[in-house]
Design a protein around this motif. Structure first.
Motif, short mmCIF file in Angstrom:
data_model
loop_
_atom_site.label_atom_id
_atom_site.label_comp_id
_atom_site.label_asym_id
_atom_site.label_seq_id
_atom_site.Cartn_x
_atom_site.Cartn_y
_atom_site.Cartn_z
N THR A 192 -10.77 3.28 9.90
CA THR A 192 -10.46 1.79 10.02
C THR A 192 -11.38 1.37 11.14
O THR A 192 -11.79 0.12 11.09
CB THR A 192 -8.93 1.74 10.76
OG1 THR A 192 -8.12 2.08 9.74
CG2 THR A 192 -8.68 0.58 11.11
N GLN A 208 -4.75 -2.69 7.60
CA GLN A 208 -4.01 -1.73 7.32
C GLN A 208 -2.61 -1.91 7.84
O GLN A 208 -1.51 -1.74 7.09
CB GLN A 208 -4.25 -0.33 8.23
CG GLN A 208 -3.54 0.88 7.88
CD GLN A 208 -4.32 2.24 8.60
OE1 GLN A 208 -5.42 1.94 9.39
NE2 GLN A 208 -3.90 3.11 7.99
N ASP A 267 -8.01 -1.70 3.70
CA ASP A 267 -7.70 -0.70 4.40
C ASP A 267 -6.35 -0.21 3.84
O ASP A 267 -5.31 -0.68 4.28
CB ASP A 267 -7.58 -1.08 5.88
CG ASP A 267 -7.70 0.27 6.75
OD1 ASP A 267 -7.77 1.21 6.55
OD2 ASP A 267 -8.13 0.08 8.03
N GLU A 268 -6.49 1.02 3.11
CA GLU A 268 -5.11 1.50 2.68
C GLU A 268 -4.12 0.58 2.08
O GLU A 268 -3.10 0.42 2.23
CB GLU A 268 -4.54 2.30 3.84
CG GLU A 268 -5.60 3.30 4.15
CD GLU A 268 -4.66 4.78 5.00
OE1 GLU A 268 -3.81 4.90 4.71
OE2 GLU A 268 -5.75 5.34 5.91
#
Ligand SMILES: Nc1ncnc2c1ncn2[C@@H]1O[C@H](COP(=O)(O)OP(=O)(O)O)[C@@H](O)[C@H]1O
Ligand SMILES: [Mg+2]
Length: 230
Positions: free
Chosen positions: A49, A94, A169-170
């Protein structure tokens, strides 16, 4: 748009513990090319991240530079950087990122109304929500959404923007298999229309859309698979 990072690193300080001064990301170069999906994998806490935030103009590196088609991002004054980010970049963060006092639809329309490169219409926004199976939630407030539904709104918001560089991000962390496949297909479609895509993920299935795969290990980046070597 090509994103090029030169010798970027991030050092953090912590007040507690023995290692109170450490590199979350050690010095590295990195490129994101238009039309390619770059997948970044690695254990939790390895620095993924932090790297994504430095590349997307959200976090200034301790040293090194990030260029987007030759524009040195962190040399821009705050306002110009924020305008540049809104025009060219999109991030699916995220964590939770929706504005709580706006409906789903208002969350989708807001970015385009601030910096209208290509203003988003309500019709297009609704189509995107429907594609992700949440069209019925357009008028709802974020507090009434599940984690997976919120995530899909954030994904819709980023995609509607048609960014030159897309950072995810994910994005599929809280989605079921069917929606995960759908989102991976949509990210791949973004690359096919010419965007540079960075996908941070634990999803084994993400390999299928990856042109390049990088791994982060305790702040150190290594290339696992590159389109140039294939
Ligand atoms: N603002 C911060 N201050 C201090 N340490 C941080 C900060 N942000 C992240 N870290 C630490 O940096 C490391 C990398 O974090 P992160 O990039 O979020 O990892 P990942 O995304 O791979 O899980 C972790 O050890 C994390 O605790
Ligand atoms: Mg992370």
């Amino acid at each position: 748009m090509q994103l090029h990072a030169e010798g970027i690193e991030k050092r953090f300080f912590r007040k507690t513990g023995s290692a109170n001064n450490f590199f979350a990301v050690s010095k590295t170069d990195f490129d994101l090319l238009p039309g390619a999906v770059t997948v970044l994998v690695g254990r939790s806490g390895s620095g993924k991240t932090t790297l994504l935030q430095m590349l997307s103009g959200l976090l200034s590196p301790t040293s090194g530079k990030v260029f987007a088609d030759g524009t040195d991002l962190y040399s821009l004054p705050d306002k110009a950087l924020s305008r540049f980010r809104s025009t060219h970049l999109a991030v699916i963060p995220q964590g939770l990122s929706l504005l709580q006092n706006l409906t789903v639809m208002e969350n989708l329309l807001l970015p385009g109304s601030l910096y209208s490169k290509s203003p988003v219409t309500e019709g297009t926004a609704l189509e995107m929500l429907e594609k992700l199976g949440i069209g019925h939630l357009a008028g709802v407030y974020p507090t009434e959404l599940s984690g997976g539904e919120s995530r899909r709104v954030a994904i819709s918001r980023a995609l509607l923007h048609r960014p030159d560089v897309l950072f995810a991000d994910e994005p599929t962390g809280d989605l079921d298999d069917e929606n995960t496949d759908l989102v991976l297909d949509l990210l791949q479609a973004e690359a096919r229309r010419g965007a540079a895509v960075l996908l941070v993920t634990h999803e084994a299935g993400a390999e299928r859309i990856a042109d390049n795969v990088y791994r982060m290990t305790a702040g150190k980046l290594s290339c696992e698979r590159s389109a140039h070597e294939a």
